[in-house]
Design a protein around this motif. Structure first.
Motif, short mmCIF file in Angstrom:
data_model
loop_
_atom_site.label_atom_id
_atom_site.label_comp_id
_atom_site.label_asym_id
_atom_site.label_seq_id
_atom_site.Cartn_x
_atom_site.Cartn_y
_atom_site.Cartn_z
N ILE A 1 0.87 -1.18 0.00
CA ILE A 1 0.00 0.00 0.00
C ILE A 1 0.90 1.22 0.00
O ILE A 1 1.75 1.37 0.87
CB ILE A 1 -0.94 0.04 1.22
N ALA A 2 0.71 2.08 -0.98
CA ALA A 2 1.48 3.32 -1.06
C ALA A 2 0.59 4.49 -0.67
O ALA A 2 -0.51 4.64 -1.20
CB ALA A 2 2.01 3.52 -2.48
N LEU A 3 1.07 5.27 0.26
CA LEU A 3 0.43 6.52 0.62
C LEU A 3 0.99 7.60 -0.29
O LEU A 3 2.01 7.39 -0.95
CB LEU A 3 0.69 6.85 2.08
N PRO A 4 0.38 8.77 -0.33
CA PRO A 4 0.97 9.86 -1.11
C PRO A 4 2.42 10.08 -0.68
O PRO A 4 2.74 10.02 0.52
CB PRO A 4 0.09 11.07 -0.77
N GLY A 5 3.29 10.28 -1.65
CA GLY A 5 4.70 10.45 -1.34
C GLY A 5 5.46 11.03 -2.51
O GLY A 5 4.89 11.40 -3.53
N GLY A 6 6.75 11.06 -2.35
CA GLY A 6 7.63 11.68 -3.34
C GLY A 6 8.28 10.67 -4.26
O GLY A 6 7.75 9.58 -4.52
N LEU A 7 9.48 11.02 -4.72
CA LEU A 7 10.17 10.20 -5.71
C LEU A 7 10.48 8.79 -5.20
O LEU A 7 10.38 7.83 -5.97
CB LEU A 7 11.47 10.88 -6.14
N GLY A 8 10.86 8.66 -3.95
CA GLY A 8 11.14 7.33 -3.41
C GLY A 8 9.92 6.44 -3.45
O GLY A 8 9.99 5.27 -3.79
N THR A 9 8.77 7.01 -3.12
CA THR A 9 7.52 6.26 -3.16
C THR A 9 7.19 5.84 -4.59
O THR A 9 6.83 4.69 -4.84
CB THR A 9 6.36 7.11 -2.58
N LEU A 10 7.33 6.77 -5.52
CA LEU A 10 7.06 6.44 -6.93
C LEU A 10 8.00 5.36 -7.44
O LEU A 10 7.57 4.43 -8.14
CB LEU A 10 7.17 7.69 -7.80
N GLU A 11 9.27 5.46 -7.07
CA GLU A 11 10.23 4.44 -7.48
C GLU A 11 9.79 3.07 -6.97
O GLU A 11 9.80 2.09 -7.72
CB GLU A 11 11.62 4.77 -6.95
N GLU A 12 9.41 3.01 -5.70
CA GLU A 12 9.01 1.73 -5.12
C GLU A 12 7.73 1.20 -5.77
O GLU A 12 7.62 0.00 -6.03
CB GLU A 12 8.82 1.88 -3.61
N ILE A 13 6.76 2.07 -6.04
CA ILE A 13 5.52 1.64 -6.69
C ILE A 13 5.84 0.99 -8.04
O ILE A 13 5.40 -0.12 -8.33
CB ILE A 13 4.55 2.83 -6.91
N PHE A 14 6.62 1.67 -8.87
CA PHE A 14 6.89 1.14 -10.20
C PHE A 14 7.80 -0.08 -10.17
O PHE A 14 7.67 -0.96 -11.02
CB PHE A 14 7.42 2.25 -11.12
N HIS A 15 8.68 -0.13 -9.21
CA HIS A 15 9.54 -1.30 -9.07
C HIS A 15 8.69 -2.54 -8.76
O HIS A 15 8.80 -3.58 -9.44
CB HIS A 15 10.55 -1.04 -7.95
N ILE A 16 7.84 -2.44 -7.76
CA ILE A 16 6.98 -3.55 -7.36
C ILE A 16 5.97 -3.86 -8.47
O ILE A 16 5.64 -5.02 -8.73
CB ILE A 16 6.27 -3.23 -6.02
N PHE A 17 5.48 -2.83 -9.15
CA PHE A 17 4.56 -2.99 -10.27
C PHE A 17 5.22 -3.79 -11.39
O PHE A 17 4.64 -4.73 -11.94
CB PHE A 17 4.12 -1.61 -10.75
N SER A 18 6.47 -3.45 -11.72
CA SER A 18 7.15 -4.17 -12.80
C SER A 18 7.40 -5.62 -12.41
O SER A 18 7.29 -6.52 -13.25
CB SER A 18 8.44 -3.47 -13.21
N TRP A 19 7.71 -5.87 -11.14
CA TRP A 19 7.86 -7.26 -10.69
C TRP A 19 6.56 -8.03 -10.86
O TRP A 19 6.57 -9.19 -11.27
CB TRP A 19 8.27 -7.31 -9.22
N ALA A 20 5.44 -7.40 -10.56
CA ALA A 20 4.14 -8.06 -10.73
C ALA A 20 3.87 -8.32 -12.21
O ALA A 20 3.38 -9.40 -12.58
CB ALA A 20 3.02 -7.22 -10.11
N GLN A 21 4.17 -7.35 -13.05
CA GLN A 21 3.95 -7.52 -14.49
C GLN A 21 4.79 -8.67 -15.04
O GLN A 21 4.37 -9.38 -15.95
CB GLN A 21 4.27 -6.22 -15.22
N LEU A 22 5.96 -8.88 -14.45
CA LEU A 22 6.84 -9.97 -14.87
C LEU A 22 6.52 -11.28 -14.16
O LEU A 22 7.23 -12.27 -14.30
CB LEU A 22 8.31 -9.58 -14.60
#
Length: 141
Positions: free
Chosen positions: A60-81
């Motif tokens: 679960i991601a709360l509103p955040g900055g670049l670190g949060t966005l990086e983590e969201i997309f990192h975990i998202f790409s792992w799920a896509q793969l």
């Protein structure tokens, strides 16, 4: 108290287990506030993601900055793969993630992202709604 510290306190006081995973650099700077519950200090952001990945049932991601966005997309790409099938939820407080979600929809429209991959990320405006969506989440194959 930092946001992570505040969230850990509310979670702990609500009766849930807390494992705060933080880099040693952030822990030294006391930027995020004291974790209430168990704290695991790691060396790098990559170590942090791996530790979180190994200890959670959902993200679960709360509103955040670049670190949060990086983590969201990192975990998202792992799920896509298909590295994992854990729900990824965005707490979309006051529409914070609306533009990012629109970007993902546009990526589907322009065929840079499949519609099934787009369904990996769920969002809701309230914590209650998001928890409900996480509970009923079924990963797309």
């Amino acid at each position: 108290m930092g946001l992570l510290g505040g969230v850990s306190k509310a979670t702990f006081l609500g009766g849930s287990q807390v494992l705060g995973v933080i880099t040693k650099t952030l822990a030294k700077g006391d930027i995020i506030g004291k974790t209430i519950g168990e704290e695991l200090q790691v060396s790098t952001v990559s170590d942090r993601l791996n530790a979180m990945f190994n200890h959670v049932d959902a993200f679960i991601a709360l509103p955040g900055g670049l670190g949060t966005l990086e983590e969201i997309f990192h975990i998202f790409s792992w799920a896509q793969l298909h590295i994992h099938h854990k729900p990824i939820g965005l707490l979309n407080v006051n529409g914070f993630y609306d533009n990012m979600l629109s970007f993902l929809d546009q990526a589907v429209e322009q065929e840079f992202l499949t519609s099934s991959a787009r369904q990996i990320i769920i969002s809701a405006a309230t914590a209650e709604q998001l928890i409900h969506q996480i509970i009923i989440f079924h990963p797309c194959n």
